[in-house]
Design an enzyme around this catalytic site. Structure first.
Site, PDB file in Angstrom:
ATOM      1  N   ASP A 143       0.723  -1.404   0.364  1.00 20.88           N
ATOM      2  CA  ASP A 143       0.331  -0.107   0.197  1.00 20.88           C
ATOM      3  C   ASP A 143       1.258   0.975  -0.014  1.00 20.88           C
ATOM      4  O   ASP A 143       2.148   1.091   0.377  1.00 20.88           O
ATOM      5  CB  ASP A 143      -1.101  -0.058   1.102  1.00 20.88           C
ATOM      6  N   TRP A 144       0.245   2.055   0.351  1.00 24.35           N
ATOM      7  CA  TRP A 144       0.941   3.534  -0.081  1.00 24.35           C
ATOM      8  C   TRP A 144       2.150   3.255   0.625  1.00 24.35           C
ATOM      9  O   TRP A 144       1.941   4.376   2.023  1.00 24.35           O
ATOM     10  CB  TRP A 144      -0.124   5.209  -0.059  1.00 24.35           C
TER      11      TRP A 144
END
Ligand code: BGC
Length: 746
Positions: free
Chosen positions: A289-290
């Site tokens: 994820d980011w």
């Protein structure tokens, strides 16, 4: 001999069909792997690491579009994919750099969070799940893909399949609720919808199931917070939808931000390698994820980014989204023998395989097509579908008589209606959180739609209150309007910003002073219909006790207003069913229907049983609940045998009758309880459901087949199997009002 050949032909045919239906990896082939291997053999270590690197574009959707952020890196072959690039021109420019300027001409992946539609917005996933209709959900994913793929995208960061039992968590809006079975059915439907029949079809995109895993169980419902669940709960509640997505052939998996048993998912080898790649044989790739690779330092398991990259790649995390840690350190780490180049090769292969499957090596510009864009975007077919799905997502919670008459469906002769609330004359907030590049220009307000539908009524709008804040200065104006009306329709709830990522709430009342407004209006004694629109379950006790007609819905997207007014006017008979329990107060959270019995189950006459002193154990509205303008009666439950053996199956049948005055659709639900087992089992678990449409007065026989697979669980030794003994099967229209029968497994 002839017969033998025929049998052989039939066998080959059947096994191919079966393969294409059941194997998630039907398009993986040795031929693709050979191509991947030969490309890999030509790649330098820098080029390999490039493939593992994903960057976000610095495009500001409301400002000028820039793509300059990583043009040099792309031209040098140091980028595997980009996301948030809007528009075919930008995508074309970047793809040209990748295939014309680099030595090996490897095309880019273009990702985006296509969560519930791209330009045409469908209901938020939490609402869409209330349709309990996998066919419909598959279709919405395929229409989303169709639009997105014409705008240059070939990869969506969806479906989000995080099961959650905590409505405080903001990301409830992106998922399918509290039940692992329903969430699994929906996960499969979405993957099939996005990825279609053929991965290189330019109308489809690669899916990415997220967030792996148990992200929906943060302490206190606070986003990104610590998760600590047992392996049993992990495998029985949180993992099944991911497994369903993998079995359906999902091409990528996104790791979750949270930790699990002390190890952040981004660096969790047990999850990413042991379960996903080894146990489930997942052939796609895992993306972080980011910036979650670099966040391993803030989690406190890596002293610096270099160690973070080491932990992540060695755990089986293939692609680094946005942190740049792989790009910066992997080469050095291979040099220091902290990372084996084989681990990198393995990750690269998975990403290249996906690019081959998407058809990008044959045509890197396959998904960039302005003509197709014009043709498909907001086409009539898609808009019609958006309306249908929005209607089917709406849940009727209450419809009691007011002065001896039900308020819904609306009496078409009503003369003066007052429409009140911050959602009644708004369009953008009907699109829901994470509507991305959704087109708000063609979204009608509820005021517009209701005025069209009831041309003979005088419809007055007054907002009365804002979503949040404490300002009550407009209450008196609203009360004055209501006093002159025949009917009041309040449309209240949450705006987009109150749910979604980083939007957890500790208090899940109707926000601001909206409830105070409703109380003021109720004092006038006028009939009030209330539509509550939100990205999560809210506390609705006061409404339930005081308002005769209540509709609950998530934000329904582009066609929200027409869908709602179709339901209000009775053009469509509501059929949605809740996918989460609605608590009576936040103190009941976590609350879910498939809880355990405990050693001291609730007994009103015994103090020392599991209960609260101040609130019942049950939710206000149970999982699976939703009314219709008609009524349904369940009867004649029968099981075709009393005793079933493990290799056998069992048929459960019952009658459902439409006992009311309207034609309507019902979702028949089947739950099972394992009465005694080597470990405690939930009081009931959803195992199947079926939708039936019945005309007023009509009845039908509904049947389900139960096999031993439906009775399996992780036993005392964590072996997934079923145990002989007594089982109860329940059927009904929600998880609480059920009829039951027992059978035995031998
Ligand atoms: C979210 C993901 C999303 C990613 C890319 C993250 O903050 O948790 O769900 O896919 O951003 O936009």
């Amino acid at each position: 001999m002839k017969r033998f050949y025929w049998s052989l032909i039939i066998f080959v045919f059947i096994s191919q069909v079966l393969c294409s239906c059941t194997s998630g990896h039907r398009e993986y082939s040795d031929e693709i792997d050979r191509k991947v291997d030969s490309l890999l053999s030509l790649m330098t270590l820098d080029e390999k690491i490039g493939q593992l690197t994903l960057y976000a574009s610095d495009i500001n959707p409301t400002g000028p579009h820039k793509t300059s952020f990583c043009e040099d890196e792309i031209s040098n072959g140091h980028v595997g994919g980009v996301f948030n690039v809007l528009g075919t021109d930008n995508a074309y420019k970047l793809q040209s750099l990748a295939v014309n300027n680099t030595r090996l001409r490897i095309p880019l992946l273009f990702g985006f969070d296509v969560i519930h539609g791209f330009k045409t917005i469908f209901p938020i996933p939490f609402a869409e799940a209330c349709t309990w209709n996998p066919e419909l959900i598959k279709k919405s994913a395929s229409f989303s893909a169709k639009e997105a793929a014409a705008w240059g995208l070939n990869w969506t960061f969806n479906p989000m399949v995080d099961v959650t039992r905590d409505p405080r968590w903001g990301r409830v809006s992106e998922g399918s609720g509290e039940d692992p079975y329903l969430a699994s059915v929906i996960a499969k439907a979405k993957v099939q919808g996005y990825q279609g029949e053929k991965l290189s079809d330019p109308f489809t995109v690669a899916a990415c199931v997220k967030h792996f895993a148990a992200y929906g169980a943060p302490f206190g419902g606070r986003d990104y917070n610590t998760v600590d669940v047992s392996d049993r709960t992990l495998r029985e509640i949180y993992l099944p939808p991911f497994k369903a997505a993998v079995d359906a052939g999902v091409l990528s998996v996104m790791s979750a931000f949270n930790e699990l048993d002390g190890v952040p998912c981004t660096a969790n080898k047990y999850l990413l390698t042991q379960i996903l790649k080894n146990e489930w044989n997942f052939k796609g790739f895992v993306v972080s994820d980011w910036a979650s690779v670099s966040e391993l330092t803030t989690h406190g398991i890596a002293k610096d980014e270099q160690q973070a990259a080491t932990l992540a790649i060695n755990a089986g995390l293939d692609m680094d989204m946005q942190s740049g840690s792989y790009a910066k350190y992997l080469k050095k780490l291979v040099g220091k023998h902290l990372v084996d180049e084989q681990q990198i090769n393995n990750a690269v292969k998975r990403i290249l395989r996906t690019k081959y499957l998407l058809g990008l090596f044959d045509n890197p510009f396959l998904y960039i097509d302005k003509n197709r864009q014009k043709e498909v975007t907001s086409s009539k077919e898609i808009m019609d579908f958006a309306l249908l799905e929005a209607k089917k997502s709406i849940v009727l919670l209450k419809n009691e008589k007011f002065n001896n008459k039900r308020l819904l469906p609306l009496n078409k002769n009503i003369k003066r209606i007052v429409l009140i609330g911050p959602l009644a004359n708004n369009s953008i907030e009907l699109l829901g959180s994470w509507h991305g590049y959704g087109d708000a220009s063609n979204v009608k307000t509820i005021l517009e739609s209701l005025s069209e539908k009831l041309p003979n009524a005088k419809i007055e709008f007054t907002q009365g209150a804002s979503f949040t804040g404490t300002d009550k200065s407009n209450f008196s104006k609203a009360v004055r309007s209501v006093q002159k009306s025949d009917l009041v329709i309040c449309v209240i709830g949450e705006n987009n910003a109150l749910s979604g990522e980083a939007s957890s709430r500790s208090n899940i009342d109707i926000p601001g002073v909206q409830l105070d407004l409703l109380k003021e209006l109720a004092r006038t004694g006028k009939p009030i219909v209330t539509v509550v629109m939100a990205g999560r379950p809210l506390i609705l006790n006061w409404l339930d006790a005081n308002i005769p007609a209540i509709i609950f819905t998530g934000q329904l997207g582009t066609k929200c207003s027409d869908a709602l007014t179709d339901v209000l006017t009775g053009e469509y008979n509501p059929s949605g069913k809740l996918v989460m329990s609605f608590p009576r107060n936040v103190g009941q959270i976590p609350i879910f229907y498939n809880h355990k019995n405990t050693g001291r189950p609730f007994d009103a006459n015994d103090l020392f049983t599991s209960k609260y002193l101040d609130v019942p154990n049950e939710p206000l509205y149970p999982f699976g609940f939703g009314l219709s303008y008609t009524t349904f009666k369940y009867s004649d439950l029968s099981i075709n045998k009393k005793v079933m053996s493990k290799n056998d199956s069992l048929k459960v049948s019952f009658t459902v009758k439409n006992t009311g005055n309207y034609d309507g659709e019902e979702t028949c639900q089947l739950y099972i309880r394992d009465v005694v087992a080597s470990v405690t089992r939930p009081v009931k678990e959803l195992k199947a459901f079926k939708k039936v449409y019945l005309k007023s007065g009509e009845q039908t026989l509904v049947s389900f087949t139960i096999t031993s697979d439906d009775l399996k669980f992780y036993d005392k030794n964590m072996v997934y199997q079923c145990e002989p003994g007594e089982f109860t099967v329940y059927v009904g229209g929600n998880s609480s009002d059920l009829i039951e029968k027992n059978f035995e497994l031998q």
